[in-house]
Design a protein around this motif. Structure first.
Motif, mmCIF file in Angstrom:
data_model
loop_
_atom_site.group_PDB
_atom_site.id
_atom_site.type_symbol
_atom_site.label_atom_id
_atom_site.label_comp_id
_atom_site.label_asym_id
_atom_site.label_seq_id
_atom_site.Cartn_x
_atom_site.Cartn_y
_atom_site.Cartn_z
ATOM 1 N N HIS A 117 0.747 -1.190 0.054
ATOM 2 C CA HIS A 117 0.129 -0.004 0.007
ATOM 3 C C HIS A 117 1.088 1.150 0.026
ATOM 4 O O HIS A 117 1.892 1.225 0.899
ATOM 5 C CB HIS A 117 -0.873 0.020 1.471
ATOM 6 N N PRO A 118 0.597 2.306 -0.935
ATOM 7 C CA PRO A 118 1.394 3.673 -1.109
ATOM 8 C C PRO A 118 1.489 4.276 0.300
ATOM 9 O O PRO A 118 2.410 5.112 0.728
ATOM 10 C CB PRO A 118 1.164 4.084 -1.981
ATOM 11 N N GLY A 119 0.483 4.305 1.025
ATOM 12 C CA GLY A 119 0.384 4.956 2.265
ATOM 13 C C GLY A 119 1.518 4.729 3.556
ATOM 14 O O GLY A 119 1.807 5.568 4.146
ATOM 15 N N VAL A 120 1.632 3.400 3.722
ATOM 16 C CA VAL A 120 2.720 3.000 4.243
ATOM 17 C C VAL A 120 3.924 3.596 4.014
ATOM 18 O O VAL A 120 4.766 4.194 5.030
ATOM 19 C CB VAL A 120 3.191 1.347 4.177
ATOM 20 N N ALA A 121 4.581 3.760 2.736
ATOM 21 C CA ALA A 121 5.711 4.562 2.696
ATOM 22 C C ALA A 121 5.638 6.021 3.015
ATOM 23 O O ALA A 121 6.592 6.571 3.585
ATOM 24 C CB ALA A 121 6.317 4.474 1.264
ATOM 25 N N ALA A 122 4.523 6.598 2.845
ATOM 26 C CA ALA A 122 4.279 7.981 3.233
ATOM 27 C C ALA A 122 4.346 8.107 4.510
ATOM 28 O O ALA A 122 4.938 8.974 5.077
ATOM 29 C CB ALA A 122 2.887 8.480 2.521
ATOM 30 N N VAL A 123 3.580 7.337 5.389
ATOM 31 C CA VAL A 123 3.642 7.400 6.762
ATOM 32 C C VAL A 123 5.011 6.977 7.399
ATOM 33 O O VAL A 123 5.525 7.819 8.360
ATOM 34 C CB VAL A 123 2.765 6.323 7.475
ATOM 35 N N ARG A 124 5.941 6.084 6.635
ATOM 36 C CA ARG A 124 7.319 5.908 7.144
ATOM 37 C C ARG A 124 8.140 7.193 7.196
ATOM 38 O O ARG A 124 8.903 7.629 8.114
ATOM 39 C CB ARG A 124 7.905 4.886 6.293
ATOM 40 N N ALA A 125 7.819 7.967 6.136
ATOM 41 C CA ALA A 125 8.599 9.224 5.848
ATOM 42 C C ALA A 125 8.263 10.170 7.046
ATOM 43 O O ALA A 125 8.982 11.097 7.423
ATOM 44 C CB ALA A 125 8.631 9.744 4.487
ATOM 45 N N GLY A 171 -4.146 7.994 14.919
ATOM 46 C CA GLY A 171 -5.076 7.539 13.841
ATOM 47 C C GLY A 171 -5.362 8.338 12.827
ATOM 48 O O GLY A 171 -5.959 8.020 11.922
ATOM 49 N N GLY A 172 -5.394 9.800 13.164
ATOM 50 C CA GLY A 172 -5.465 10.674 12.152
ATOM 51 C C GLY A 172 -4.468 10.601 10.861
ATOM 52 O O GLY A 172 -5.029 10.848 9.976
ATOM 53 N N LEU A 173 -3.283 10.407 11.429
ATOM 54 C CA LEU A 173 -2.275 10.167 10.637
ATOM 55 C C LEU A 173 -2.391 9.021 9.573
ATOM 56 O O LEU A 173 -2.263 9.046 8.255
ATOM 57 C CB LEU A 173 -0.915 9.998 11.002
ATOM 58 N N ALA A 174 -2.996 8.016 10.135
ATOM 59 C CA ALA A 174 -3.375 6.694 9.325
ATOM 60 C C ALA A 174 -4.293 6.922 8.360
ATOM 61 O O ALA A 174 -4.125 6.804 7.177
ATOM 62 C CB ALA A 174 -3.569 5.459 10.367
ATOM 63 N N ALA A 175 -5.595 7.752 8.744
ATOM 64 C CA ALA A 175 -6.437 7.941 8.070
ATOM 65 C C ALA A 175 -6.290 8.688 6.928
ATOM 66 O O ALA A 175 -6.530 8.680 5.802
ATOM 67 C CB ALA A 175 -7.649 8.539 9.058
ATOM 68 N N ALA A 176 -5.257 9.951 7.031
ATOM 69 C CA ALA A 176 -4.786 10.856 5.998
ATOM 70 C C ALA A 176 -3.885 10.086 4.804
ATOM 71 O O ALA A 176 -4.175 10.640 3.956
ATOM 72 C CB ALA A 176 -3.891 11.790 6.835
#
Length: 280
Positions: A117-125, A171-176
């Protein structure tokens, strides 16, 4: 029923155990890894399966339809930390990693997986700066899980306080980023939606055409698997729910048919189960 086995506290649990003992070749035994087969430790990289876990599973597995480990960890990490590869008796073991997004089969020794999922890389950064802005760095650390990212508070000065303070912001960061937040025992995991241990377990049980199912877990992430077994029982499939005892997660213990004393208790139960099915 074999008297040396622990006695489930509920009628549904007793029916599930009876069905497993009567027809073990139709049974699926499913287990979480951390907190169930391995003790919870401050550094997850140091977690290893209880010394008796692999021998107990190897004694039990040949009598069953399947043994499967369902974990939030990458499948390969669970295999390595569990010492599960190349074990006689575990030739058909399956490990469902990342809540079912990855699958390792002992028969092939390979991992198959869906696209990340592309969101994982975004959150990681974004996470290091995010935690810094929330004043959460002392003792809080990030675990890289490949297809997910986890924030641990166990080493913080106030572990529960840090956990509660970070839960809503994370939770907000994950949802974003199109992810979901999975709370655990002093850990907050950000992972893709649409897959959980319940979905993974139900699909595996259907794949195997199981006549009964046992699931053992210890944490909030195991609640969907408990719910899946409860639904399967409602549909007529006998099932047994085992809690690897923890005062940290009363929600799980309250729904279990049987509670045992952590990984040592799980291993002892598996050993007794193996003896029972061998003796018929």
């Amino acid at each position: 029923m074999v008297s040396s086995l622990p006695h489930p506290a509920t009628p549904a649990g007793r029916d599930g155990l009876d069905a497993l003992l009567a027809r073990p070749s139709e049974a699926v035994v499913a287990l979480d890894f951390d907190g169930t087969l391995a003790e919870i430790v401050p550094d997850p990289e140091r977690a290893r399966a209880h010394p008796g876990a692999v021998p107990a599973l190897a004694a039990l597995a040949p009598h069953l339809a399947a043994v499967v480990i369902v974990t939030g960890r990458p499948a390969g990490v669970a295999v390595r930390h569990g010492g599960l590869a190349g074990v006689p008796g575990l030739d058909h073991l399956t490990v469902l990693g990342h809540y079912g997004a990855e699958r390792w089969d002992a028969a092939t020794g390979t991992v198959t997986a869906a696209a990340p999922h592309p969101g994982v890389a975004a959150v990681r950064a974004e996470l290091p700066g995010f935690l810094d802005r929330h004043g959460a760095w002392p003792g809080v650390w990030i675990e890289e899980k490949g297809r997910a990212v986890a924030v641990h508070t166990r080493r913080a000065r106030d572990p529960q306080g840090a956990f509660e303070a970070l839960k809503d912001p994370l939770g907000g960061l994950a949802a974003a980023h199109g992810l979901v937040l999975e709370p655990g025992r002093l850990v907050l995991e950000l992972r893709p939606p649409g897959m959980d241990k319940g979905v993974a377990l139900a699909e595996f049980v259907r794949e195997k055409g199981a006549g009964s199912v046992l699931y053992a877990g210890d944490d909030l992430g195991d609640l969907p698997a408990f719910a899946a077994v409860e639904k399967l029982r409602g549909d007529g499939l006998p099932g047994l729910l085992v809690c690897s005892g923890s005062t940290e997660v009363p929600e799980l213990a309250e729904r279990a048919d049987l509670a045992v004393d952590g990984p040592a208790g799980v291993v002892a139960f598996l050993g007794e189960l193996a003896r029972a099915v061998r003796e018929g």
